[in-house]
Design a protein around this motif. Sequence first.
Motif, PDB file in Angstrom:
ATOM      1  N   VAL A 181       0.852  -1.185   0.000  1.00 54.63           N
ATOM      2  CA  VAL A 181       0.000   0.000   0.000  1.00 54.63           C
ATOM      3  C   VAL A 181       0.892   1.242   0.000  1.00 54.63           C
ATOM      4  N   PRO A 182       0.764   2.123  -0.995  1.00 56.46           N
ATOM      5  CA  PRO A 182       1.636   3.303  -1.072  1.00 56.46           C
ATOM      6  C   PRO A 182       1.577   4.151   0.199  1.00 56.46           C
ATOM      7  N   GLY A 183       2.742   4.606   0.633  1.00 59.96           N
ATOM      8  CA  GLY A 183       2.817   5.519   1.760  1.00 59.96           C
ATOM      9  C   GLY A 183       3.032   4.868   3.106  1.00 59.96           C
ATOM     10  N   THR A 184       2.944   3.549   3.204  1.00 56.13           N
ATOM     11  CA  THR A 184       3.102   2.915   4.518  1.00 56.13           C
ATOM     12  C   THR A 184       4.547   2.927   4.987  1.00 56.13           C
ATOM     13  N   GLY A 185       5.482   2.893   4.067  1.00 53.45           N
ATOM     14  CA  GLY A 185       6.886   2.856   4.447  1.00 53.45           C
ATOM     15  C   GLY A 185       7.313   1.529   5.046  1.00 53.45           C
TER      16      GLY A 185
END
Length: 402
Positions: A181-185
Amino acid sequence: MRRPVFASLLGLALVAVAGPMTASAAPAATSAPGDFYQAPSPLPAGRPGTVIRTRPATVLATALTAKATTIMYHSRDAQNADIAVTGTVFTPTLPWLGRGSRPWVNLAVGTQGMGQQCAPSKQFVATTEQELEPVELLLANGWGVVVSDYEGYTAGSTPTYVAGVSEAHTVLDMARAAASVPGTGISAGTRWATMGYSQGGGASSWAASLAPSYAPELNLVTDVSGGVPADVRNVAESLDGSLIGEGLQLYALIGLQQAYPGRFPLDEALSVEGRATVASVKTQCVVQTLASFPLKRFSDYSTGQTIQQFNTRPDVASVYAENDLSTRPAPTVPVFQYHAALDEIVPIGQARALNQTWCAKGTRMVFSVVPGDHITGETTGLPGAVSWLADRFAERPLQTTC
């Protein structure tokens, strides 16, 4: 829905317990073609944790602290067959100011209900989810949070309630999926904790037990589990004839039949009335179910068998044996286990037995008894649970009660 609110709704429902409730505190069921929760058919091949689809989710209670995303991902059922599962990723919006990279908590939710409308990811959006309280508290500490819906909340399916292997797989694969999921890091080095209460306590314990063999790449550092139904057979039999427990007993029997087709013949043990009752239960959320079967017994819905007689069938007993958590590998990470002193739904004795078994096998553990009954036990146990998580993420010295 906060736990105090859940308890209040249950109290109001029990006042009117003379007749079944006609509605539950959950969004309306939907299964329209093209719905997000309709799994692809045939299901495309994918490794456990591979994301199938995502969409943004509006969760008002966490709007200021996290970006919510609903996801569908690949997991494996109790037979190790590929399945589609849904869940929610809460990605904090504020920078992480602690040591190292941001830790994440894999929160396994407590009992939701058997109806499709009861899926936690739907209830988060509808603001009716009873696990919002721990989600908010975890986010307040700066930790990321993921929540699996478990197996059985995609359109047309039935939840495999308390089936330990399935629960472990869906919880662990939720962590794998969140990394996409984009942005989770999230990375290979991200520190993870499993956490849950009631059904969720069982699921998080199962996940901690099976993680080294099923998802060894996850950097799991601890588990926090409360109100653990470690011995499902013991719990099911204890609920027979109780004030609010018969519906939960039926949940367990339905879930195990779904998870172990051909090996757990609930349907053939039911009377005509019993089959109609089970069909109704499969459409309900937990508040409605808890209030609908006061002082009822399995024999009220069977062809005459008691729950003890049904459970002694060799095929049924073998399924229970496979779902006895004490027979599975002890976790290799530290565990904080807590239980309400007056728990009337999940017997504390079988939870203590799990603690003693795991201690004997070398797991570093703390067992804590907290005030309250089963429903209030999550809230009274939360401060200790969150403190334990903070200590483990900070790598502070550990003292055990083993």
